[in-house]
Design a protein around this motif. Structure first.
Motif, PDB file in Angstrom:
ATOM      1  N   ARG A 332       0.844  -1.204   0.000  1.00  0.00           N
ATOM      2  CA  ARG A 332       0.000   0.000   0.000  1.00  0.00           C
ATOM      3  C   ARG A 332       0.876   1.249   0.000  1.00  0.00           C
ATOM      4  O   ARG A 332       1.724   1.433   0.889  1.00  0.00           O
ATOM      5  N   THR A 334       2.328   5.092   0.325  1.00  0.00           N
ATOM      6  CA  THR A 334       2.206   6.135   1.349  1.00  0.00           C
ATOM      7  C   THR A 334       2.518   7.484   0.727  1.00  0.00           C
ATOM      8  O   THR A 334       3.530   7.631   0.027  1.00  0.00           O
ATOM      9  N   SER A 356      -7.077   8.895  -0.464  1.00  0.00           N
ATOM     10  CA  SER A 356      -7.438   7.993   0.612  1.00  0.00           C
ATOM     11  C   SER A 356      -8.617   7.108   0.225  1.00  0.00           C
ATOM     12  O   SER A 356      -8.683   5.939   0.638  1.00  0.00           O
ATOM     13  N   ASP A 359      -7.560   3.837  -1.443  1.00  0.00           N
ATOM     14  CA  ASP A 359      -6.757   2.924  -0.634  1.00  0.00           C
ATOM     15  C   ASP A 359      -5.282   3.312  -0.607  1.00  0.00           C
ATOM     16  O   ASP A 359      -4.397   2.456  -0.581  1.00  0.00           O
ATOM     17  N   HIS A 361      -2.404   5.300   1.623  1.00  0.00           N
ATOM     18  CA  HIS A 361      -2.151   5.786   2.985  1.00  0.00           C
ATOM     19  C   HIS A 361      -1.674   7.234   2.912  1.00  0.00           C
ATOM     20  O   HIS A 361      -0.556   7.514   2.450  1.00  0.00           O
ATOM     21  N   GLN A 387      -9.795   7.348   5.919  1.00  0.00           N
ATOM     22  CA  GLN A 387      -8.788   6.677   6.728  1.00  0.00           C
ATOM     23  C   GLN A 387      -7.467   7.429   6.763  1.00  0.00           C
ATOM     24  O   GLN A 387      -6.483   6.921   7.290  1.00  0.00           O
ATOM     25  N   GLN A 389      -4.599  10.249   7.755  1.00  0.00           N
ATOM     26  CA  GLN A 389      -4.056  10.698   9.047  1.00  0.00           C
ATOM     27  C   GLN A 389      -3.653  12.148   8.949  1.00  0.00           C
ATOM     28  O   GLN A 389      -2.974  12.549   7.996  1.00  0.00           O
TER      29      GLN A 389
END
Length: 506
Positions: A332, A334, A356, A359, A361, A387, A389
């Motif tokens: 996945r 980033t 996001s 999928d 990060h 999801q 941050q």
């Protein structure tokens, strides 16, 4: 009556499959519509059977070469066929000057095939041959040998064997055999007389030298010029070749400069198709967005369009379908999203929300401020439902390199932000992370760029970006054509079927 033609020498053409047969008529059956030839020759070669029978349906053409007269001798005709091997040529016996008889040849018919006496018969032959006939005999000798080898004869240690007939060839009915049955296979294969086969090899080089290729092609070209037919060979002009994405139909000349700005552009770009895209000043770009907002292209709609285009480009940079598929859950990607407290930051937050949702990060950095813009507040509210941050300190950013850094820190107006401690700390982190950087709508001045970008995404029309902006891409944010005309820009969309296209410096 049919019996009147008995004893005549005829030539029967049975088409390409069976060939041409010559021989003396021995029987004619009107009931069964058949004709039989004795001592037949097939394409100039003596047949192995004494008699062959043809049906009327197999005969394409029949020519009478000689009709026997009252004084003609059957024996003489047979003797002449045996000695010369040329069917269809009669003979006369006349007294010579010394009182002895000699054989005189009649002129040969043009339709009858020619043959050359075998070497075994040349010793006992008393026929006078002129120099012209000798030349013809030499040529026909080579022709006969070529036919013999094409029939399948092979020489192996002085032993000869004959291959079977052509698969499409129909064997005529043979008389003397019950129900037209063929000889045994052994007799067909090994029953040939070795004296009937020439013992000299075929001269391929000499036979090829007889063919004047240049003269034949000149004759063909002359005929085609006179008749106007198209040549079957290689055409004189090479035909045009087109790629799979080119149009073969004639159209109007292509206009590559379809966008004209009211002032001279400081820098020009071009697309992959060669279309020229001029850059505009920041003031003209700002006026274009203001007029578009007045006509209904609000800031929220522009932020959404920018976020979709930027996320599409980011997904492509991350690997596209090769990286983002259900089988690569452990890989996945980033993305570190660096945003400032302005409209450019709101564009980055919108991009992070779409990433996001696919999928990816996403780690969003946004400094804490007492009062935020309404557009940023709305985008943060939507981003919090994903999801992704959100962090406000540089210490919370990853220590290891990420897959992609999206830079939305810089702004055209708020230059004082570059002096803030958080800004300098984020710039240092981005330069040390060693990840590729994508800048969304970067400013013009290179002094305002604290982070060197590998790619930059411009909105609507590009600004005159410098070298530190990296490779420039252009995205369509949905500005109508008449809005461009209202600000004095003659605009024709360069995007084609895409919403994000690369630009190249001219």
């Amino acid at each position: 009556m049919a019996t009147d033609w008995l004893g005549s020498i005829v030539s029967i053409n049975c088409g390409e499959s069976l060939g041409v047969y010559q021989g003396r008529v021995s029987a004619v059956d009107q009931v069964s519509q058949t004709i039989s030839l004795t001592r037949p020759f097939h394409n100039g070669v003596k047949c192995l059977v004494p008699e062959v029978t043809f049906r009327a349906g197999d005969i394409t053409e029949l020519k009478i070469l000689e009709i026997p007269g009252p004084g003609d001798s059957r024996k003489c005709g047979d003797l002449q066929q045996m000695e010369t091997g040329i069917p269809g040529v009669g003979c006369q016996v006349g007294p010579s000057q010394n009182g002895t008889g000699k054989v005189l040849k009649k002129p040969m018919s043009s339709s009858a095939p020619q043959n050359i006496p075998r070497r075994t018969d040349m010793k006992n032959q008393d026929i006078l041959i002129s120099p012209q006939q000798q030349c013809s005999k030499s040529y026909m000798d080579r022709h006969l040998e070529a036919l013999t080898q094409s029939k399948g004869f092979r020489r192996r240690h002085n032993s000869w064997s004959s291959s079977s007939r052509h698969p499409n060839q129909v064997t005529p009915k043979k008389s003397g055999l019950k129900n037209g049955q063929m000889k045994s296979k052994d007799d067909e294969c090994f029953g040939d007389d070795i004296d009937e086969i020439p013992d000299t090899d075929f001269d391929f080089e000499g036979n090829l030298a007889l063919f004047d290729k240049a003269a034949v092609f000149e004759e063909i070209e002359t005929y085609e010029r006179r008749s106007g037919t198209r040549s079957r060979g290689t055409p004189s002009e090479k035909p045009a070749r087109y790629r799979h994405d080119e149009n073969i139909l004639e159209s109007e000349p292509i206009v590559y400069r379809r966008i004209v700005v009211p002032q001279n552009a400081n820098k020009e770009f071009c697309t992959d198709s060669g279309l020229v895209v001029p850059s505009v000043s920041y003031e003209l770009h700002k006026k274009l967005l203001s007029v578009a907002e007045k006509h209904g292209l609000t800031l929220e709609r522009r932020l959404e369009m920018t976020g979709v285009c930027a996320s599409q480009m980011a997904l492509s940079l991350l690997g596209g379908p090769n990286r983002l598929n259900p089988k690569n859950v452990h890989q996945r990607p980033t993305v570190a999203l660096l945003c400032g407290p302005h409209v450019k930051g709101a564009q980055g937050i919108s991009c992070g929300r779409h990433l996001s949702n696919h999928d990816v990060h996403v780690i969003l950095f946004l400094p804490n401020f007492v009062k935020m813009l309404e557009s940023i507040t709305n985008e943060l509210n939507l981003f919090s439902k994903t999801q992704g941050q959100q962090v406000s300190s540089v210490k919370d950013l990853p220590d290891t390199p990420v897959d992609l850094v999206i830079n939305c820190l810089d702004c055209h107006e708020n230059a004082f932000l570059r002096d803030q401690p958080w800004y300098k700390a984020v710039v240092d982190w981005a330069n040390q992370n060693r990840a590729p950087v994508l800048s969304i709508d970067p400013p013009i001045s290179e002094m305002e760029l604290g982070i060197d970008a590998k790619w930059s995404l411009a909105l609507g029309l590009p600004l005159p970006l410098g070298e530190r902006a990296g490779r420039v891409y252009l995205c369509d944010i949905g500005i109508p054509q008449k809005v461009f005309q209202e600000v004095g820009i003659n605009y024709h969309s360069p995007f084609g079927c895409k919403f994000v296209i690369p630009l190249h410096s001219t």
